[in-house]
Design a protein around this motif. Structure first.
Motif, PDB file in Angstrom:
ATOM      1  N   TYR B  32      -6.317  24.647  48.818  1.00 51.41           N
ATOM      2  CA  TYR B  32      -6.053  23.212  48.960  1.00 51.41           C
ATOM      3  C   TYR B  32      -5.901  22.883  50.436  1.00 51.41           C
ATOM      4  CZ  TYR B  32      -1.132  24.737  49.072  1.00 51.41           C
ATOM      5  OH  TYR B  32       0.048  25.375  49.363  1.00 51.41           O
ATOM      6  N   ARG B  94      -3.736  28.881  53.819  1.00 50.41           N
ATOM      7  CA  ARG B  94      -4.272  30.175  54.213  1.00 50.41           C
ATOM      8  C   ARG B  94      -4.685  30.942  52.972  1.00 50.41           C
ATOM      9  NH1 ARG B  94       0.309  32.677  57.895  1.00 50.41           N
ATOM     10  NH2 ARG B  94      -0.719  34.583  57.269  1.00 50.41           N
ATOM     11  N   SER B  99      -0.710  34.188  49.025  1.00 49.14           N
ATOM     12  CA  SER B  99       0.327  33.405  49.682  1.00 49.14           C
ATOM     13  C   SER B  99      -0.270  32.112  50.197  1.00 49.14           C
ATOM     14  CB  SER B  99       0.920  34.203  50.845  1.00 49.14           C
ATOM     15  OG  SER B  99       1.889  33.445  51.516  1.00 49.14           O
ATOM     16  N   TYR B 100       0.101  31.019  49.592  1.00 46.03           N
ATOM     17  CA  TYR B 100      -0.489  29.736  49.966  1.00 46.03           C
ATOM     18  C   TYR B 100       0.271  29.119  51.120  1.00 46.03           C
ATOM     19  CZ  TYR B 100      -3.173  30.330  45.759  1.00 46.03           C
ATOM     20  OH  TYR B 100      -4.019  30.809  44.794  1.00 46.03           O
ATOM     21  N   GLN B 101       0.056  29.682  52.271  1.00 49.23           N
ATOM     22  CA  GLN B 101       0.678  29.123  53.451  1.00 49.23           C
ATOM     23  C   GLN B 101      -0.314  28.233  54.171  1.00 49.23           C
ATOM     24  OE1 GLN B 101       2.511  32.299  55.752  1.00 49.23           O
ATOM     25  NE2 GLN B 101       2.391  33.538  53.919  1.00 49.23           N
ATOM     26  N   LEU B 102       0.191  27.350  54.961  1.00 50.22           N
ATOM     27  CA  LEU B 102      -0.648  26.393  55.668  1.00 50.22           C
ATOM     28  C   LEU B 102      -0.903  26.814  57.105  1.00 50.22           C
ATOM     29  CD1 LEU B 102       0.972  23.030  54.541  1.00 50.22           C
ATOM     30  CD2 LEU B 102      -0.965  24.220  53.524  1.00 50.22           C
TER      31      LEU B 102
END
Lengths: 113, 114
Positions: B32, B94, B99-102
């Motif tokens: 996303y 990312r 791990s949905y980090q930005l």
């Protein structure tokens, strides 16, 4: 409070001193992030806490930087032996497990003389 | 390496026109993408989130598109107002390691001229 709270809002220190920056996330938010924003630059990821999992420290620029999160809530970012290049705004953000958006605090502006 | 580019550092437009900001990313496939607004001396504020299976998302005068083939997101502000003047940050998630980090772009500073 309703939002992410950071303290101090401004910190001026001398080169070589240690500093601690505090972040109080939104209640119930299990994820907590620290970012750094230097003048004219984008947000640089530093560290990420998610619940009781081991933190992702992959963004910490050197071993002078460390962070902890106590009781799954308040977090402290510590910079030891500060250098002039550490001068920046340090932003904390939190998010809930059900949503992807981050809620940022207003930041702690660090100036190293 | 993963890279994010926002079309320009600064964009000036006339009040009432539509502002279009571009975000391009390379070398990864975000699940996303988010857009944030940042005013001087303040922390970023979340505006919109769009998922990889969504082509378009709207919120009031804001519209975001997400083209995973072009690896690009466009952010539109219609009927722009001077109060829309701010820096807008693009943040794809990312990929990898679950791990949905930005990762944030450097931002585009928008100035809406009365």
């Amino acid at each position: 409070g309703a939002g992410v709270s950071q303290s101090p809002s401004n910190k001026v220190t001398e080169k070589g001193k240690d500093v601690e920056l505090r972040c109080d996330p939104i209640s119930g938010h299990t994820a907590l992030y620290w970012y750094r924003q230097s003048l004219g630059q984008g947000l640089e990821f530093l560290i990420y806490f998610q619940g009781n999992s081991a933190p992702d420290k992959s963004g910490l620029p050197s071993d002078r930087f460390s962070a902890e999160r106590t009781g799954g809530s308040v977090s402290t970012l510590t910079i030891q032996r500060t250098q002039q290049e550490d001068s920046a705004v340090y932003l904390c953000a939190s998010s809930s497990p059900m949503a992807g958006e981050l809620f940022f605090g207003e930041g702690s502006r660090l100036t190293v003389l | 390496s993963q890279k994010i580019e926002q079309n320009s550092e600064a964009l000036n437009i006339q009040e009432g026109k539509t502002a279009t900001l571009t975000c391009n990313y390379t070398n990864y496939s975000p699940a996303y993408l988010q857009w944030y607004r940042q005013d001087p001396g303040r922390g970023p504020v979340f505006l919109l989130l769009i998922r990889e299976n969504e082509k378009e998302k709207r919120k009031e005068r804001l519209k975001v598109t997400f083209d995973t083939t072009l690896k690009q997101s466009l952010f539109h502000i219609t009927a722009s107002q001077p109060a829309d003047s701010a820096t807008y940050l693009c943040a794809p998630s990312r990929a990898g390691a679950g791990s949905y980090q930005l990762t944030f772009g450097k931002g585009t500073k928008l100035s809406v001229i009365p």
